[in-house]
Design a protein around this motif. Structure first.
Motif, PDB file in Angstrom:
ATOM      1  N   ALA A   1       0.846  -1.196   0.000  1.00 23.39           N
ATOM      2  CA  ALA A   1       0.000   0.000   0.000  1.00 23.39           C
ATOM      3  C   ALA A   1       0.877   1.241   0.000  1.00 23.39           C
ATOM      4  O   ALA A   1       2.003   1.231   0.498  1.00 23.39           O
ATOM      5  CB  ALA A   1      -0.915   0.015   1.221  1.00 23.39           C
ATOM      6  N   PHE A   2       0.346   2.299  -0.574  1.00 23.48           N
ATOM      7  CA  PHE A   2       0.923   3.620  -0.376  1.00 23.48           C
ATOM      8  C   PHE A   2       0.381   4.145   0.954  1.00 23.48           C
ATOM      9  O   PHE A   2      -0.732   3.807   1.370  1.00 23.48           O
ATOM     10  CB  PHE A   2       0.546   4.561  -1.516  1.00 23.48           C
ATOM     11  N   CYS A   3       1.151   4.971   1.618  1.00 24.96           N
ATOM     12  CA  CYS A   3       0.726   5.533   2.890  1.00 24.96           C
ATOM     13  C   CYS A   3       0.974   7.035   2.875  1.00 24.96           C
ATOM     14  O   CYS A   3       2.113   7.480   2.664  1.00 24.96           O
ATOM     15  CB  CYS A   3       1.475   4.881   4.047  1.00 24.96           C
ATOM     16  N   LEU A   4      -0.087   7.791   3.057  1.00 22.82           N
ATOM     17  CA  LEU A   4       0.005   9.250   3.160  1.00 22.82           C
ATOM     18  C   LEU A   4       0.007   9.617   4.634  1.00 22.82           C
ATOM     19  O   LEU A   4      -0.925   9.267   5.359  1.00 22.82           O
ATOM     20  CB  LEU A   4      -1.190   9.897   2.460  1.00 22.82           C
ATOM     21  N   VAL A   5       1.058  10.294   5.078  1.00 22.78           N
ATOM     22  CA  VAL A   5       1.140  10.765   6.461  1.00 22.78           C
ATOM     23  C   VAL A   5       1.219  12.282   6.434  1.00 22.78           C
ATOM     24  O   VAL A   5       2.148  12.860   5.876  1.00 22.78           O
ATOM     25  CB  VAL A   5       2.373  10.190   7.193  1.00 22.78           C
ATOM     26  N   TRP A   6       0.213  12.917   7.043  1.00 20.97           N
ATOM     27  CA  TRP A   6       0.198  14.380   7.111  1.00 20.97           C
ATOM     28  C   TRP A   6      -0.183  14.761   8.531  1.00 20.97           C
ATOM     29  O   TRP A   6      -1.339  14.700   8.926  1.00 20.97           O
ATOM     30  CB  TRP A   6      -0.792  14.949   6.102  1.00 20.97           C
ATOM     31  N   ASP A   7       0.799  15.148   9.309  1.00 22.31           N
ATOM     32  CA  ASP A   7       0.617  15.507  10.697  1.00 22.31           C
ATOM     33  C   ASP A   7       0.793  17.015  10.839  1.00 22.31           C
ATOM     34  O   ASP A   7       1.239  17.700   9.906  1.00 22.31           O
ATOM     35  CB  ASP A   7       1.641  14.760  11.560  1.00 22.31           C
ATOM     36  N   GLY A   8       0.508  17.522  12.025  1.00 18.14           N
ATOM     37  CA  GLY A   8       0.533  18.966  12.235  1.00 18.14           C
ATOM     38  C   GLY A   8       1.863  19.613  11.938  1.00 18.14           C
ATOM     39  O   GLY A   8       1.920  20.729  11.426  1.00 18.14           O
TER      40      GLY A   8
ATOM     41  N   PRO B   1      -5.758   7.886  13.627  1.00 18.97           N
ATOM     42  CA  PRO B   1      -4.713   8.340  12.703  1.00 18.97           C
ATOM     43  C   PRO B   1      -3.801   9.402  13.302  1.00 18.97           C
ATOM     44  O   PRO B   1      -2.658   9.556  12.879  1.00 18.97           O
ATOM     45  CB  PRO B   1      -5.517   8.914  11.528  1.00 18.97           C
ATOM     46  N   ASN B   2      -4.300  10.128  14.306  1.00 16.67           N
ATOM     47  CA  ASN B   2      -3.494  11.160  14.946  1.00 16.67           C
ATOM     48  C   ASN B   2      -2.584  10.520  15.996  1.00 16.67           C
ATOM     49  O   ASN B   2      -2.393   9.304  16.027  1.00 16.67           O
ATOM     50  CB  ASN B   2      -4.399  12.225  15.564  1.00 16.67           C
TER      51      ASN B   2
ATOM     52  N   GLY C   1       0.423  20.298   8.108  1.00 19.15           N
ATOM     53  CA  GLY C   1      -0.959  19.993   8.424  1.00 19.15           C
ATOM     54  C   GLY C   1      -1.556  21.007   9.385  1.00 19.15           C
ATOM     55  O   GLY C   1      -2.772  21.182   9.447  1.00 19.15           O
ATOM     56  N   GLN C   2      -0.708  21.697  10.145  1.00 13.53           N
ATOM     57  CA  GLN C   2      -1.156  22.730  11.079  1.00 13.53           C
ATOM     58  C   GLN C   2      -1.768  23.926  10.347  1.00 13.53           C
ATOM     59  O   GLN C   2      -2.358  24.805  10.977  1.00 13.53           O
ATOM     60  CB  GLN C   2       0.030  23.194  11.927  1.00 13.53           C
ATOM     61  N   ALA C   3      -1.674  23.936   9.022  1.00 17.08           N
ATOM     62  CA  ALA C   3      -2.230  25.046   8.239  1.00 17.08           C
ATOM     63  C   ALA C   3      -3.710  25.245   8.532  1.00 17.08           C
ATOM     64  O   ALA C   3      -4.212  26.380   8.539  1.00 17.08           O
ATOM     65  CB  ALA C   3      -2.024  24.783   6.742  1.00 17.08           C
ATOM     66  N   TYR C   4      -4.421  24.166   8.784  1.00 18.29           N
ATOM     67  CA  TYR C   4      -5.860  24.264   9.037  1.00 18.29           C
ATOM     68  C   TYR C   4      -6.128  25.007  10.343  1.00 18.29           C
ATOM     69  O   TYR C   4      -7.028  25.841  10.426  1.00 18.29           O
ATOM     70  CB  TYR C   4      -6.431  22.848   9.094  1.00 18.29           C
ATOM     71  N   VAL C   5      -5.328  24.695  11.364  1.00 19.61           N
ATOM     72  CA  VAL C   5      -5.459  25.386  12.644  1.00 19.61           C
ATOM     73  C   VAL C   5      -5.070  26.855  12.499  1.00 19.61           C
ATOM     74  O   VAL C   5      -5.757  27.753  12.996  1.00 19.61           O
ATOM     75  CB  VAL C   5      -4.597  24.706  13.723  1.00 19.61           C
ATOM     76  N   VAL C   6      -3.970  27.121  11.811  1.00 20.32           N
ATOM     77  CA  VAL C   6      -3.496  28.494  11.638  1.00 20.32           C
ATOM     78  C   VAL C   6      -4.523  29.318  10.865  1.00 20.32           C
ATOM     79  O   VAL C   6      -4.770  30.488  11.182  1.00 20.32           O
ATOM     80  CB  VAL C   6      -2.117  28.506  10.943  1.00 20.32           C
TER      81      VAL C   6
ATOM     82  N   ALA D   1      -2.666   8.498   7.485  1.00 21.11           N
ATOM     83  CA  ALA D   1      -2.332   8.651   8.902  1.00 21.11           C
ATOM     84  C   ALA D   1      -1.902  10.082   9.172  1.00 21.11           C
ATOM     85  O   ALA D   1      -1.724  10.883   8.259  1.00 21.11           O
ATOM     86  CB  ALA D   1      -1.233   7.669   9.303  1.00 21.11           C
ATOM     87  N   GLY D   2      -1.692  10.386  10.455  1.00 22.37           N
ATOM     88  CA  GLY D   2      -1.395  11.753  10.877  1.00 22.37           C
ATOM     89  C   GLY D   2      -2.690  12.456  11.246  1.00 22.37           C
ATOM     90  O   GLY D   2      -3.799  12.002  10.921  1.00 22.37           O
ATOM     91  N   GLY D   3      -2.560  13.578  11.945  1.00 20.29           N
ATOM     92  CA  GLY D   3      -3.731  14.301  12.405  1.00 20.29           C
ATOM     93  C   GLY D   3      -4.695  14.675  11.300  1.00 20.29           C
ATOM     94  O   GLY D   3      -5.911  14.734  11.515  1.00 20.29           O
ATOM     95  N   CYS D   4      -4.192  14.926  10.089  1.00 17.21           N
ATOM     96  CA  CYS D   4      -5.058  15.293   8.969  1.00 17.21           C
ATOM     97  C   CYS D   4      -5.931  14.124   8.525  1.00 17.21           C
ATOM     98  O   CYS D   4      -6.887  14.320   7.774  1.00 17.21           O
ATOM     99  CB  CYS D   4      -4.228  15.816   7.802  1.00 17.21           C
ATOM    100  N   GLY D   5      -5.610  12.916   8.989  1.00 19.40           N
ATOM    101  CA  GLY D   5      -6.449  11.764   8.698  1.00 19.40           C
ATOM    102  C   GLY D   5      -7.803  11.840   9.375  1.00 19.40           C
ATOM    103  O   GLY D   5      -8.697  11.036   9.075  1.00 19.40           O
ATOM    104  N   LEU D   6      -7.994  12.795  10.300  1.00 18.25           N
ATOM    105  CA  LEU D   6      -9.297  13.004  10.929  1.00 18.25           C
ATOM    106  C   LEU D   6     -10.200  13.920  10.100  1.00 18.25           C
ATOM    107  O   LEU D   6     -11.354  14.124  10.451  1.00 18.25           O
ATOM    108  CB  LEU D   6      -9.123  13.594  12.330  1.00 18.25           C
TER     109      LEU D   6
END
Length: 558
Positions: free
Chosen positions: A144-151, A337-338, A176-181, A309-314
């Protein structure tokens, strides 16, 4: 072989894997009404968690720490009892493409007065390992490919197969913190002259808030222009970012600069439209770059599987957008995922080093067990069947529903939930009110799996609330409490043959009303983890009926 994974920093947790099976994962926020994202400050928490499951620290074959901020290694200052100690761990990111399971080995993990050796892998390794090892792809022996995008990282793509995993590329140089910012600069969480990291908890709130707005292509054009100018044009950012704190602060400053510049161009635009447009821009950037990357690496495998995976997986909208592209045969997102899954990921990383990326046997209901508690004054307790409980809920009374072991990850999945009838439009406002949530926040539906396609589009199985579904028009007036402002729903599906108690309740409620779903929101104090016992829900006192493993706790009227 027993492997104990430990996440010391925010979303602190302890997980135990024995011979490829997850025994437990205890997130600290789910103990004692602890605050969300609670850390492990004292290693006694590890001793206690093991002892609750009949395990002594000396019975563990390997301890593994989740890595953290640092280019070469990370450092942790913790207590063991009253003794302060310093531990060294793996870095935030792997140091080279093939270095995911390169460990930092240390000694001095002091548990109950005895020192133990330990390993520590990069933080990102835990995300890759937890996502893939819990996936159906691992079980089927498929890559599998795995995309990890965390804060604190750019979106990173990995390729995982049983014999190993490697980093392929970063998709684009934006945290990934761009959404919070973005939420700090526009909308109800705006903070004037804010330059810091912000509260990661607002990411989901912003995702709800954008339903108030509309995508404005003029706004999107400005975001695209500023992105090309400030991020895409700086070719040095993506390949050289190593996860050290100086790079992180520089990247964070770049994000604030991006939104400061955009705000000057949006003085006549509403915050709702700005945030909705930013979401749309970032979603399309992600989908576009993921498609290009997949084409670039298509030679690796005939299987087109994706783990996220990573926080953006939510972010259920991004997950759904990636699945809707048709680029992948299947998309898997674990319920954690986070960083709530990082202790599991640490244990899976060690498992991967020993055996390769093999499947983990696991259940989402592997969190803390309910604690025994005494009945507080002004409450009474009596046996209550699922049929009787369904009748109470059908009378438009919400019920705190506590059963078995807690769910893993941040979302209530019927083990630590507040359940209510979805047939009244006022129920959503009532639930948001008692939980001190903003009016625009949605309430999720929990629905019998076989009837979900009748009510939602696509209505496909979604047991962990990780994809977006649209409520079908003919059902919106029947279940208004779970229909979001844009018609969407963060659906959880439950098989009617599931052994989990909530399935029995849904079946009884369906027999009574013809409606196969209920409102579902988490049972917790504001800003805290799930209730650890029935007494905590009684002390909260905002719901008068609490069902806990066969007993109904009812607030008496005085």
């Amino acid at each position: 072989m027993r492997i104990c994974g430990i996440k010391l920093t925010h979303d602190g947790a302890i997980a135990l894997v024995e011979d490829g099976r997850l025994v437990f994962s205890i997130e600290q926020e789910k103990r004692d009404n602890n605050p969300r994202y609670h850390t492990i400050d004292n290693l006694n928490a590890v001793v206690v968690a093991l002892a609750e499951h009949g395990v002594d620290a000396r019975d563990v074959d390997e301890f593994v720490l989740d890595g953290w901020i640092g280019d070469v290694e990370s450092h942790f200052q913790v207590l063991s009892g009253a003794a302060p100690i310093t531990l060294r761990g793996g870095p935030y990111l792997e140091r080279h493409a093939e270095g995911l399971i390169n460990s930092h080995d240390g000694f001095g993990l002091l548990l109950d007065g005895k020192g133990f050796p330990y390993r520590s892998y990069p933080h990102v390794t835990g995300h890759v390992a937890s996502a893939y090892c819990t996936s159906p792809f691992a079980k089927a022996g498929q890559p599998a490919f795995c995309l990890v995008w965390d804060g604190c990282m750019f979106p990173r793509v990995y390729y995982v197969e049983r014999r190993g995993a490697r980093h392929l590329e970063c998709l684009f140089p934006m945290y990934g913190q761009a959404y919070v910012v973005a939420g700090l600069h526009f909308g109800p969480y705006n903070r004037a002259n804010y330059t810091g990291w912000g509260d990661r908890g607002i990411a989901g709130k912003v995702m709800a808030y954008i339903a108030l707005g509309s995508v404005d292509q003029d706004i999107v054009a400005v975001f695209r222009e500023l992105y090309e100018e400030r991020f895409a044009a700086d070719a040095k950012l993506a390949p050289h970012h190593r996860g050290d704190i100086n790079s992180m602060e520089a990247s964070l400053a770049a994000l604030h600069g991006f939104f400061n510049a955009s705000a000057l161009r949006f003085e006549s635009k509403s915050s709702e439209d700005v945030l909705a447009s930013f979401h749309w821009f970032l979603e399309h950037l992600l989908v576009r770059e993921m498609g290009i990357a997949l084409q670039r690496h298509s030679h690796l495998s005939r299987s087109r599987n994706l783990c996220i995976a990573g926080g953006c997986g939510l972010n259920i909208k991004w997950n759904s957008a990636l699945r809707a592209t048709g680029l992948f045969d299947a998309v898997w997102v674990p319920p954690f995922p986070n960083d709530s899954g990082s202790a599991i990921g640490a244990a899976c990383s060690a498992m991967a080093e020993h055996k390769g990326f093999v499947p983990l046997e696991w259940s989402v209901y592997s969190g803390p067990a309910l604690q025994p508690s005494e009945v507080p004054p002004q409450w009474e307790v009596a046996p209550c069947s699922m049929r009787e409980l369904a009748i109470i809920i059908a009378s438009n009374k919400p019920v705190v529903f506590l059963t078995g072991r807690a769910e893993l990850g941040p979302r209530a999945l019927g083990g630590r939930s507040i359940l209510a009838a979805a047939t009244s439009p006022r129920m959503k406002d009532h639930l948001n009110g008692i939980k001190l949530r903003e009016y625009f926040r949605p309430v999720a539906p929990i629905c019998l799996e076989d009837r979900a396609p009748e009510i939602f589009n696509p209505g496909t199985p979604d047991p962990y609330m990780l994809f977006e579904h649209q409520t079908r028009a003919e059902w919106r007036h029947k279940i208004p409490a779970v229909v979001h402002l844009d018609g969407s729903a963060r659906l959880q599906t439950v098989s009617r043959t599931s052994k989990h108690t909530v399935a029995e309740l849904l079946v009884e409620y369906e027999k009574l009303t013809g409606i196969p779903l209920l409102c579902n929101t988490s049972a917790n104090l504001h800003g805290r983890g799930f209730f650890p016992d029935a007494a905590a829900a009684c002390q909260w006192g905002r719901v008068e009926d609490i069902w806990c493993d066969g007993l109904l706790w009812t607030k008496t009227r005085t």
